[in-house]
Design a protein around this motif. Structure first.
Motif, PDB file in Angstrom:
ATOM      1  N   ASP A 213      18.541 -42.497  -6.068  1.00  0.00           N
ATOM      2  CA  ASP A 213      19.677 -41.534  -6.922  1.00  0.00           C
ATOM      3  C   ASP A 213      20.299 -40.721  -5.684  1.00  0.00           C
ATOM      4  OD1 ASP A 213      21.347 -40.078  -8.335  1.00  0.00           O
ATOM      5  OD2 ASP A 213      19.811 -39.219  -9.673  1.00  0.00           O
ATOM      6  N   CYS A 214      21.287 -41.185  -5.164  1.00  0.00           N
ATOM      7  CA  CYS A 214      22.029 -40.622  -4.143  1.00  0.00           C
ATOM      8  C   CYS A 214      23.667 -40.269  -4.412  1.00  0.00           C
ATOM      9  CB  CYS A 214      21.980 -41.054  -2.859  1.00  0.00           C
ATOM     10  SG  CYS A 214      22.142 -42.618  -2.812  1.00  0.00           S
ATOM     11  N   PRO A 215      24.454 -39.324  -3.673  1.00  0.00           N
ATOM     12  CA  PRO A 215      26.027 -39.442  -3.900  1.00  0.00           C
ATOM     13  C   PRO A 215      26.480 -40.583  -3.596  1.00  0.00           C
ATOM     14  CG  PRO A 215      25.024 -37.375  -3.048  1.00  0.00           C
ATOM     15  CD  PRO A 215      23.815 -38.283  -2.961  1.00  0.00           C
ATOM     16  N   GLU A 216      26.110 -41.480  -2.469  1.00  0.00           N
ATOM     17  CA  GLU A 216      26.557 -42.881  -2.105  1.00  0.00           C
ATOM     18  C   GLU A 216      26.436 -44.080  -2.887  1.00  0.00           C
ATOM     19  OE1 GLU A 216      25.183 -40.454   1.371  1.00  0.00           O
ATOM     20  OE2 GLU A 216      24.348 -41.074  -0.663  1.00  0.00           O
ATOM     21  N   GLY A 217      25.623 -43.720  -4.103  1.00  0.00           N
ATOM     22  CA  GLY A 217      25.282 -44.795  -4.906  1.00  0.00           C
ATOM     23  C   GLY A 217      26.424 -44.965  -6.129  1.00  0.00           C
ATOM     24  N   THR A 218      26.875 -43.676  -6.465  1.00  0.00           N
ATOM     25  CA  THR A 218      27.887 -43.577  -7.388  1.00  0.00           C
ATOM     26  C   THR A 218      29.265 -43.910  -6.512  1.00  0.00           C
ATOM     27  OG1 THR A 218      26.655 -42.312  -8.933  1.00  0.00           O
ATOM     28  CG2 THR A 218      29.046 -42.377  -9.113  1.00  0.00           C
ATOM     29  N   HIS A 219      30.164 -44.888  -7.117  1.00  0.00           N
ATOM     30  CA  HIS A 219      31.260 -45.246  -6.923  1.00  0.00           C
ATOM     31  C   HIS A 219      32.291 -45.998  -7.737  1.00  0.00           C
ATOM     32  CE1 HIS A 219      29.961 -49.462  -6.318  1.00  0.00           C
ATOM     33  NE2 HIS A 219      28.910 -48.876  -5.759  1.00  0.00           N
ATOM     34  N   THR A 220      33.713 -46.109  -7.469  1.00  0.00           N
ATOM     35  CA  THR A 220      34.493 -46.904  -8.668  1.00  0.00           C
ATOM     36  C   THR A 220      33.944 -48.348  -8.384  1.00  0.00           C
ATOM     37  OG1 THR A 220      36.096 -45.590  -7.883  1.00  0.00           O
ATOM     38  CG2 THR A 220      36.627 -47.636  -9.006  1.00  0.00           C
ATOM     39  N   LEU A 221      34.027 -48.746  -9.784  1.00  0.00           N
ATOM     40  CA  LEU A 221      33.456 -50.214 -10.157  1.00  0.00           C
ATOM     41  C   LEU A 221      34.699 -51.176  -9.667  1.00  0.00           C
ATOM     42  CD1 LEU A 221      32.010 -49.867 -13.469  1.00  0.00           C
ATOM     43  CD2 LEU A 221      30.972 -49.760 -11.352  1.00  0.00           C
ATOM     44  N   PHE A 222      34.304 -52.357  -9.378  1.00  0.00           N
ATOM     45  CA  PHE A 222      35.385 -53.211  -8.957  1.00  0.00           C
ATOM     46  C   PHE A 222      36.118 -53.593 -10.258  1.00  0.00           C
ATOM     47  CE2 PHE A 222      37.291 -57.346  -8.364  1.00  0.00           C
ATOM     48  CZ  PHE A 222      38.002 -57.237  -7.073  1.00  0.00           C
ATOM     49  N   ALA A 223      37.415 -53.354 -10.188  1.00  0.00           N
ATOM     50  CA  ALA A 223      38.373 -53.591 -11.412  1.00  0.00           C
ATOM     51  C   ALA A 223      39.637 -54.214 -11.386  1.00  0.00           C
ATOM     52  CB  ALA A 223      38.563 -52.181 -12.097  1.00  0.00           C
ATOM     53  N   PRO A 224      39.347 -55.471 -11.541  1.00  0.00           N
ATOM     54  CA  PRO A 224      40.799 -56.529 -11.129  1.00  0.00           C
ATOM     55  C   PRO A 224      41.838 -56.025 -12.193  1.00  0.00           C
ATOM     56  CG  PRO A 224      38.839 -57.626 -12.014  1.00  0.00           C
ATOM     57  CD  PRO A 224      38.283 -56.453 -11.677  1.00  0.00           C
ATOM     58  N   PRO A 225      43.064 -55.650 -11.742  1.00  0.00           N
ATOM     59  CA  PRO A 225      43.971 -55.465 -12.800  1.00  0.00           C
ATOM     60  C   PRO A 225      44.362 -56.730 -13.762  1.00  0.00           C
ATOM     61  CG  PRO A 225      44.625 -54.780 -10.813  1.00  0.00           C
ATOM     62  CD  PRO A 225      43.462 -55.559 -10.253  1.00  0.00           C
ATOM     63  N   ASN A 226      44.730 -56.485 -15.020  1.00  0.00           N
ATOM     64  CA  ASN A 226      45.311 -57.362 -15.975  1.00  0.00           C
ATOM     65  C   ASN A 226      46.201 -58.392 -15.086  1.00  0.00           C
ATOM     66  OD1 ASN A 226      43.627 -56.605 -18.187  1.00  0.00           O
ATOM     67  ND2 ASN A 226      44.905 -55.127 -18.688  1.00  0.00           N
ATOM     68  N   GLY A 227      46.183 -59.569 -15.512  1.00  0.00           N
ATOM     69  CA  GLY A 227      47.196 -60.644 -14.943  1.00  0.00           C
ATOM     70  C   GLY A 227      48.424 -60.694 -15.919  1.00  0.00           C
ATOM     71  N   LYS A 228      49.336 -61.296 -15.459  1.00  0.00           N
ATOM     72  CA  LYS A 228      50.665 -61.237 -16.296  1.00  0.00           C
ATOM     73  C   LYS A 228      50.467 -62.442 -17.077  1.00  0.00           C
ATOM     74  CE  LYS A 228      55.656 -61.376 -16.644  1.00  0.00           C
ATOM     75  NZ  LYS A 228      56.841 -61.213 -16.051  1.00  0.00           N
ATOM     76  N   ILE A 229      50.679 -62.482 -18.429  1.00  0.00           N
ATOM     77  CA  ILE A 229      50.590 -63.584 -19.117  1.00  0.00           C
ATOM     78  C   ILE A 229      51.871 -64.326 -19.122  1.00  0.00           C
ATOM     79  CG2 ILE A 229      50.047 -64.714 -21.494  1.00  0.00           C
ATOM     80  CD1 ILE A 229      48.313 -61.721 -21.933  1.00  0.00           C
TER      81      ILE A 229
END
Length: 636
Positions: A213-229
């Motif tokens: 449990d350290c500050p470095e362990g928390t980060h933004t999750l990989f989030a691929p943007p929605n692709g255009k349909i």
């Protein structure tokens, strides 16, 4: 006793001391990896050639960077905004660049789609396996450490952990190592961005040997943007949505095609008459065999991958059919003897891992306790196999998964019904088998389920379009004896139980018309079609232009939006992306490129200054830069 650490370095020290020999590190696929910890360990081993490290995992995700200078310039601010402090893996950077050090290797059983076709190290160390066999094969690789990012909560003064996005393999790995008498060091790294998910994902703190449990362990999750349909995706999605039975079970995948299916199902439920009109324009044989009604009973989502499209269907009230973990109760519900609304418990969504845009993760974090209880994140063997836990469990799954539609994408389908979804015919791996084979086999094992394989009818190449329905292919993921339903933008081919000649005819009916005659000729040459057989005229108009004309009126009405579930891109970025895609497509065709260039120079168009600055073209010097600037402006 579980050890607690407040730094990555201290945890790495203990790992190296506990395992003096080679380290075989198992990591979850996708976003369940503890990136900062993995990087800390990798750097330590890289600096010490006397130690050896093997990383066994799948789907190592990295921020997009772009291949051309234009793409890189465009992506830089977008990546900074969307991915923020997401840390890329050092091992991925080395694998793509100078290469891994000789004392470290990476073995993956599913790769980021298309990214490693020309990477010999990744190709040589790829492990081909069904998702349900991955835990078994990880143990066979000699795994002695597993590390995972977890969510944390305190409830009534008690600390709890959730495997969150990845309960898929971890518990099975622990069980298999224990059964084999193999020591396994289990390390958790708390990431407070991970949604806390219920069901089998919840574990006690002492499940792990070490918790970081350290500050470095928390980060933004990989989030691929929605692709255009695209129009093509919507046509496939509309066809697929008309095969889903009310009161049934649904599996769909990630990406624009999964979103197209979800949007089509919402249209079917909420705008039935318009939905039927759209579908009628796409079905030359009429709507007699299609499912067109509203979802009075609702659907149960059962998918190895819990995706944004399934969450959208939950929010729209379509995925809401609850299933229960008691066989007698489930059978009574199925037979109408019990009203599920009067019963406590039950879930309407079962998943093994999740991945999606940032809005998807936020929606999961924002769920109420009641909503979260409707989702069971669980082991992949429980999802992908009917027989994983004995006869009683199999009977329960069969009762829960009634009228199932298991939908998967594929790359190529042969005229005899085999499908290639993971690799090219020369053996190079595009992605991986994943759970596709499992779901196809399960569809044949359940009495009223269907395996639905979807593909776009053509693919654009440097030499022009090629058909994705071919007479033969040098590799297959799904053998021809498991053929069932195949969908392209031009229709649905029902193949189960058909003769070879009938399968050829049905697949030709959903093939792009530019390639039908060539395929008919080849099928006749090999004796799979009668010499005098002719393709009916109603199937002779399978072209992109015809398809666009059919769906364009509905697109104009706003019924088929490019991003029905939102996008991370601004309106200006969407315009730039569209222009770059057209430009990239033109570069694959020299004649088209020359035409575009002449048109751009003749019309003298200029792009908005902000667009040019974004792409580094605002101070273009020299013929090449000015040429690209004009082409870009001409494609806006």
């Amino acid at each position: 006793m579980t050890q607690r650490f407040d730094s990555l370095g201290a945890a790495v020290d203990v790992l190296l001391a506990r395992i003096p020999g080679p380290i075989v590190l198992g990591l979850p696929l996708g976003i369940g990896k503890p990136n900062p910890f993995v990087n800390a360990l990798y750097r330590r081993i890289k600096a010490d050639p006397t130690r050896r490290l093997a990383i066994v995992t799948a789907l190592s995700l990295e921020k997009p960077s772009g291949k051309s200078e234009l793409e890189q310039a465009f992506l830089a601010p977008l990546v900074e905004r969307v991915f923020r402090d997401y840390p890329d893996f050092d091992y991925v950077k080395d694998l793509r660049g100078p290469g891994l050090p000789p004392n470290i290797e990476v073995r993956e059983f599913f790769m980021k789609t298309g990214d490693y076709l020309h990477n010999t190290a990744a190709q040589q160390h790829y492990i081909s396996t069904n998702y349900t066999f991955a835990a078994r094969d990880l143990v066979g690789q000699g795994i002695n450490v597993v590390a995972q990012a977890v969510a944390e909560r305190w409830q009534d003064g008690v600390q709890q952990f959730s495997l969150s996005s990845n309960p898929d393999l971890t518990a099975e790995l622990v069980e298999r190592c224990a059964a084999a008498g193999r020591p396994l060091l289990k390390i958790a790294v708390i990431n407070r961005q991970m949604p806390f998910m219920e069901g089998e994902a919840v574990v006690a703190p002492d499940f792990f040997d070490a918790v970081v449990d350290c500050p470095e362990g928390t980060h933004t999750l990989f989030a691929p943007p929605n692709g255009k349909i695209s129009t093509t995706d919507y046509a496939i999605g509309l066809h697929a949505s008309s095969l889903v039975q009310d009161g049934g079970t649904l599996q769909i995948g990630i990406g624009s095609l999964g979103d197209a299916i979800a949007q089509a199902l919402i249209l079917r439920d909420q705008q039935g008459e318009t939905y039927r009109q759209m579908l009628a324009t796409l079905c030359p044989d009429g709507l007699g065999n299609r499912e067109l009604g509203r979802f009075a009973e609702g659907l149960y989502g059962c998918s190895e991958m819990f995706v944004n499209g399934l969450l959208q269907l939950m929010q729209a009230g379509i995925v809401r059919r609850r299933v229960f973990d008691d066989l007698a109760t489930q059978l009574a519900v199925n037979e109408g003897k019990l009203d599920p609304a009067t019963l406590p418990g039950g879930v309407c969504m079962t998943g093994g891992f999740f991945l999606g845009p940032g809005s998807f993760y936020q929606a999961l974090r924002d769920l109420t306790p009641e909503q979260r209880a409707q989702i069971d994140m669980t082991r992949i063997d429980a999802i992908n196999r009917l027989d994983a836990h004995g006869g009683a469990a199999m009977d329960l799954k069969r009762a829960q998964r009634r009228k199932a539609a298991f939908m998967n994408t594929t790359m190529k389908v042969t005229l005899l019904g085999a499908a290639a979804s993971d690799a090219l015919e020369d053996g190079r791996v595009v992605s991986g088998v994943g759970g596709q084979y499992n779901f196809v086999a399960m569809a044949h094992a359940l009495p009223d389920a269907r395996s639905i394989l979807m593909l776009r009818a053509t693919k654009e190449t440097a030499d022009g379009p090629v058909s994705n329905i071919v007479y033969r292919y040098g590799h297959c993921t799904i053998p021809r004896h498991l053929r069932d339903v195949v969908i392209t933008e031009y229709g649905v081919a029902e193949l189960r139980g058909c003769s070879d000649a009938e399968i050829v005819k049905r697949l030709l009916a959903i093939t792009d018309s530019r390639f039908q005659d060539e395929l008919i000729k080849e099928a006749k040459q090999h004796g799979k079609l009668e010499d005098d057989w002719q393709l009916p005229e109603r199937y002779r108009h399978n072209t992109p232009q015809e398809l666009d004309a059919k769906l364009h009126p509905f697109t104009e009405q706003g019924l088929l939006p490019g991003f029905p579930f939102g996008t991370d891109l601004t309106p200006d970025e969407l315009k730039i992306v569209a222009a770059l895609r057209r430009l990239k497509k033109a570069t694959q065709n020299p004649v088209e490129l020359v035409k575009l260039a002449m048109k751009a120079f003749w019309e003298g168009k200029e792009a908005p200054p902000a667009y040019l600055e974004r792409l580094g073209l605002d101070e273009a010097q020299g013929f090449k830069a000015m040429f690209i600037r004009k082409l870009f402006a001409g494609n806006l």
